[in-house]
Design an enzyme around this catalytic site. Structure first.
Site, mmCIF file in Angstrom:
data_model
loop_
_atom_site.group_PDB
_atom_site.id
_atom_site.type_symbol
_atom_site.label_atom_id
_atom_site.label_comp_id
_atom_site.label_asym_id
_atom_site.label_seq_id
_atom_site.Cartn_x
_atom_site.Cartn_y
_atom_site.Cartn_z
ATOM 1 N N ARG A 186 0.811 -1.209 0.000
ATOM 2 C CA ARG A 186 0.000 0.000 0.000
ATOM 3 C C ARG A 186 0.851 1.269 0.000
ATOM 4 N NH1 ARG A 186 -4.852 0.168 4.263
ATOM 5 N NH2 ARG A 186 -3.374 1.128 5.691
ATOM 6 N N LYS B 123 11.206 0.178 6.177
ATOM 7 C CA LYS B 123 11.531 -0.463 7.440
ATOM 8 C C LYS B 123 10.330 -1.284 7.885
ATOM 9 C CE LYS B 123 10.600 0.202 11.455
ATOM 10 N NZ LYS B 123 10.324 -1.180 11.941
ATOM 11 N N PRO B 124 10.368 -2.597 7.680
ATOM 12 C CA PRO B 124 9.239 -3.429 8.107
ATOM 13 C C PRO B 124 9.247 -3.629 9.622
ATOM 14 C CG PRO B 124 10.989 -4.815 7.234
ATOM 15 C CD PRO B 124 11.440 -3.389 7.060
ATOM 16 N N ALA B 125 8.116 -4.039 10.160
ATOM 17 C CA ALA B 125 8.028 -4.328 11.595
ATOM 18 C C ALA B 125 8.987 -5.447 11.962
ATOM 19 C CB ALA B 125 6.598 -4.713 11.959
ATOM 20 N N GLY C 249 0.936 2.666 12.257
ATOM 21 C CA GLY C 249 1.212 2.126 13.584
ATOM 22 C C GLY C 249 0.399 2.859 14.634
ATOM 23 N N GLU D 299 -0.997 6.781 9.258
ATOM 24 C CA GLU D 299 -2.187 5.955 9.484
ATOM 25 C C GLU D 299 -2.038 5.369 10.873
ATOM 26 O OE1 GLU D 299 -4.454 3.156 10.237
ATOM 27 O OE2 GLU D 299 -3.395 1.980 8.715
ATOM 28 N N CYS E 222 -6.311 -2.204 12.544
ATOM 29 C CA CYS E 222 -6.677 -0.854 12.969
ATOM 30 C C CYS E 222 -8.126 -0.540 12.631
ATOM 31 C CB CYS E 222 -5.739 0.170 12.350
ATOM 32 S SG CYS E 222 -5.653 0.080 10.552
ATOM 33 N N GLU F 21 -7.595 0.833 22.094
ATOM 34 C CA GLU F 21 -7.645 -0.093 20.966
ATOM 35 C C GLU F 21 -7.342 -1.505 21.468
ATOM 36 O OE1 GLU F 21 -6.326 0.225 16.304
ATOM 37 O OE2 GLU F 21 -4.929 0.960 17.823
ATOM 38 N N SER G 255 -12.040 -1.679 3.565
ATOM 39 C CA SER G 255 -10.756 -1.576 2.867
ATOM 40 C C SER G 255 -10.890 -1.986 1.409
ATOM 41 C CB SER G 255 -9.709 -2.459 3.557
ATOM 42 O OG SER G 255 -9.523 -2.065 4.901
#
Length: 498
Positions: A167, A182-184, A236, A258, A292, A389, A449
């Site tokens: 995305r 930078k991925p998680a 995040g 986001e 999310c 959350e 989505s």
């Protein structure tokens, strides 16, 4: 058929910088765990600040040529990447399930969803446009053009490791931007495999650089301070997002944020209760609630709250918990022990304040971070679970009496990412679209989505939009050129004719 071990042996585990795979400085690595078994899947190169700056240098060096690459060529790279991802669906889905935990069926759905961003933005790349108009006073012509923002830092979460990367990467490529991804740290393997896909698709070296790290702050802070970086895109938590927004201030970076959500799911007295229950299952249990856009608070009219609750409990009994690779599994593990502890704490707090678990309410014993699908009833207004959350398979239900009360309760949060509402009243639906403080509304549906739609929130749920026609604009700068009146130099007779 690809086995787990065969796949893990083939997946790259190094840093992807300037088109090449390499180790991190000092050969640092960190382990990636299977949340179903708590066993190590792989050891991945652990990028430090110097590695991040090396990746940014590669992106900066590649920016000029990539930004001038014709839109159709950029589009073809994305289209080839789409075809490769679709062809490799089974192995990518298995990798997602191994490192994130979701059932294979949901991983396949994520691959299809993520691939659509590649296809969508392959179609948007040639449509980047400007305008040429006459100034109102007639003295100039107004030429407006779009150009790439420049090198971007893309920070993605662990819950949709392919889709969230696609995305961000797809519109950046379509717009002509280079990037550092930078991925998680909990799910870096899918992003590394995606880098391999883009290499196969013909993306030039330096355009996409992937740097996993176990210390995100140490990696990102020097990048945000570097004048070669021009944009940050982050998905995040709101807490981390606030810190990153502050970090972008000195360089006045473009931002797409986001952030967190606290989605209300409204069921009115005139709703189709059966449809509302099915929508609730999707909105709550997709990805095990670790999304999310997951429904966080169920606000149900007092006339139908008992029927809705009993039907939801009955349907939740049909969702077995287990390892995502097992065919019978419909709910996988939570991502780690910290997340499971948070979910347990929110449920315990609600029960302590007077709520009752109609089903579930417990973490499962043994290996893996599993938690039962849970429905809480009679949840008091001061329960933490209504304000925070959840990110787990827990549905807290609260009754309301009027439309005005429902809107007030729905808006009583700092977040505003998405709302869901079930009603047969068209006028009410239109009122809700105007009164609910949200970036997205699911009206009689539990899914919002879509790559063709603008995804994003209001209030403390973020800035900007991803997907849709709006998504590529986040990676484009607007340039205005004032052009002198081209007729001003022509000789004119007394009648004003040339």
């Amino acid at each position: 058929m690809t086995t787990e071990r065969d796949l893990l042996d083939r997946v790259p585990t190094g840093l992807h910088v300037d088109g090449a795979w390499s180790a991190a400085g000092d050969d640092r690595v960190f382990d990636v765990l299977d949340p179903s078994t708590e066993e190590v899947l792989a050891s991945v190169a652990d990028a430090g600040p110097a590695d991040g700056l090396r990746a940014l240098a590669a992106a900066h060096a590649a920016q000029s040529a990539w930004g001038r690459t014709p839109p159709r060529e950029r589009a073809e790279v994305l289209r080839r990447a789409f075809d490769i991802v679709v062809r490799r669906t089974e192995e990518i889905a298995l990798l997602i399930t191994l490192e994130m935990g979701k059932p294979l069926a949901e991983s396949r759905a994520e691959v299809a969803y993520g691939a659509e961003f590649l296809r969508w933005f392959s179609e948007e790349a040639p449509r980047i446009s400007g305008r040429y108009t006459t100034a109102p006073d007639g003295r100039n012509r107004l030429l407006v053009t779009k150009r790439p923002v420049g090198p971007c830092l893309l920070v993605t979460p662990w819950n949709f490791p392919l889709a969230m990367a696609a995305r961000k990467v797809a519109p950046a490529i379509a717009a002509g931007c280079t990037m550092v991804l930078k991925p998680a740290e909990l799910t870096p393997l899918t992003a590394l495999l995606l880098a391999e896909v883009f290499t196969e698709a013909g993306l030039p070296p330096g355009v996409l650089n992937v740097v996993p790290t176990s210390d995100p702050a140490a990696l990102t802070e020097p990048l945000l301070a570097d004048p070669r970086l021009r944009k940050l895109s982050f998905t995040g938590s709101t807490a981390v997002g606030r810190r990153l927004i502050a970090g972008c201030a000195d360089q006045v970076l473009r931002m797409s944020m986001e952030l967190g959500g606290n989605a209300p799911f409204l069921v009115f007295a005139d709703a189709d209760v059966s449809a509302a229950v099915e929508g609730a299952l999707v909105a709550k249990l997709r990805n095990g609630g670790e999304a999310c856009v997951a429904a966080n608070r169920f606000l149900v009219h007092e006339d139908v709250v008992e029927e809705f609750t009993s039907r939801l409990v009955a349907r939740m009994r049909e969702y077995p918990v287990g390892r995502g690779t097992e065919a019978s599994t419909r709910i996988g593990p939570l991502i780690d022990g910290k997340t499971r502890s948070k979910v347990s704490g929110l449920v315990a707090d609600a029960v302590d304040r007077g709520a009752t678990a109609a089903i579930g309410g417990n973490a499962l014993e043994g290996k893996g971070f599993f938690y039962e699908p849970t429905v809480l009833v009679d949840v008091p207004a001061d329960a933490r679970i209504l304000a925070e959350e959840v990110f787990g398979p827990v549905a807290p239900i609260t009754a309301f009496g009027s439309e005005q009360e429902a809107v007030r309760l729905a808006n009583a949060t700092e977040f505003g990412l998405v709302c869901f509402a079930y009603t047969r009243d068209l006028d009410r639906g239109l009122r809700l679209a105007e009164e609910l403080e949200t970036g997205m509304l699911g009206l009689n549906t539990g899914v919002v989505s879509n790559p063709a739609a603008p995804f994003g929130g209001v209030k403390q749920s973020g800035l900007g939009r991803e997907g849709g026609a709006e998504g590529i604009e986040e990676y484009l700068e607007t340039c205005y050129v004032a052009v002198a009146d081209p007729f001003a130099t022509l000789p004119h007779d007394k009648t004003g004719e040339a």
